[in-house]
Scaffold this active site. Structure first.
Site, mmCIF file in Angstrom:
data_model
loop_
_atom_site.group_PDB
_atom_site.id
_atom_site.type_symbol
_atom_site.label_atom_id
_atom_site.label_comp_id
_atom_site.label_asym_id
_atom_site.label_seq_id
_atom_site.Cartn_x
_atom_site.Cartn_y
_atom_site.Cartn_z
ATOM 1 N N ARG A 1 4.064 -2.184 0.358
ATOM 2 C CA ARG A 1 3.112 -1.086 0.502
ATOM 3 C C ARG A 1 3.713 -0.026 1.410
ATOM 4 O O ARG A 1 4.591 -0.313 2.220
ATOM 5 C CB ARG A 1 1.803 -1.592 1.108
ATOM 6 N N ARG B 1 -5.754 -0.909 -7.192
ATOM 7 C CA ARG B 1 -6.534 0.334 -7.169
ATOM 8 C C ARG B 1 -6.807 0.812 -8.591
ATOM 9 O O ARG B 1 -6.274 1.803 -9.046
ATOM 10 C CB ARG B 1 -5.803 1.421 -6.376
ATOM 11 N N TYR C 1 0.365 3.404 -7.236
ATOM 12 C CA TYR C 1 0.338 1.945 -7.338
ATOM 13 C C TYR C 1 1.066 1.562 -8.614
ATOM 14 O O TYR C 1 0.614 1.889 -9.714
ATOM 15 C CB TYR C 1 -1.109 1.438 -7.322
ATOM 16 N N GLU D 1 2.629 -7.651 6.059
ATOM 17 C CA GLU D 1 1.230 -7.604 5.637
ATOM 18 C C GLU D 1 0.577 -8.933 6.051
ATOM 19 O O GLU D 1 1.239 -9.965 6.069
ATOM 20 C CB GLU D 1 1.184 -7.439 4.116
ATOM 21 N N ARG E 1 16.200 5.063 3.560
ATOM 22 C CA ARG E 1 17.417 5.595 4.184
ATOM 23 C C ARG E 1 18.470 5.878 3.118
ATOM 24 O O ARG E 1 19.136 6.921 3.147
ATOM 25 C CB ARG E 1 17.975 4.611 5.211
ATOM 26 N N ARG F 1 -0.990 6.732 0.242
ATOM 27 C CA ARG F 1 -0.780 5.298 0.130
ATOM 28 C C ARG F 1 -0.037 4.987 -1.156
ATOM 29 O O ARG F 1 -0.094 5.723 -2.133
ATOM 30 C CB ARG F 1 -2.131 4.559 0.076
ATOM 31 N N CYS G 1 8.775 -0.887 9.457
ATOM 32 C CA CYS G 1 8.429 -2.000 8.571
ATOM 33 C C CYS G 1 7.575 -3.001 9.334
ATOM 34 O O CYS G 1 7.802 -3.241 10.516
ATOM 35 C CB CYS G 1 9.678 -2.713 8.066
#
Length: 120
Positions: A89, A115, A107, A77, A63, A7, A74
């Site tokens: 993210r 986090r 992060y 959120e 890319r 992540r 994509c």
């Protein structure tokens, strides 16, 4: 070889094409570097953007980095009230011999607040 997931997130300064491409590239690069991965190790990446980021697809930055044969997706959120704004993210699926505990989630910038339990 085991499949693992990594992540990551980054907060960008604004909803411009340049900011989204720059932030996405920084995030993908950091995930690869911190986990000693190459493009050949990546199975797929799912990117999300908060609803306030609409000027470019985050996957386009991947890319431009050369990930031309990696499946990329994509999505938006969900708009949770009070959530961190201007946040990109990713969820990267990778082939690696590293144990799950050895992976480094990434992060960056303001997203580090998401986090605080992880080493940056």
């Amino acid at each position: 070889m085991p499949v693992r997931a990594i992540r990551g997130a980054i907060q960008v300064d604004g909803d411009t094409r340049e900011e989204i491409l720059k932030g996405s590239a920084e995030l993908v690069t950091a995930v690869l570097e911190r986990n000693d991965l190459t493009a050949d190790d990546i199975i797929s990446i799912v990117f999300t953007a908060t609803p306030d980021l609409t000027s470019e697809f985050p996957a386009y930055a991947a890319r431009l980095l050369g990930l031309t044969d990696v499946p990329l997706l994509c999505a938006s959120e969900i708009a949770v009230p009070g959530a961190l704004p201007r946040t990109l993210r990713l969820l990267a699926h990778v082939d690696t011999q590293r144990a799950r505990s050895e992976l480094r989630h990434v992060y960056l910038r303001g997203a580090a607040a998401l986090r605080t339990d992880l080493p940056q």
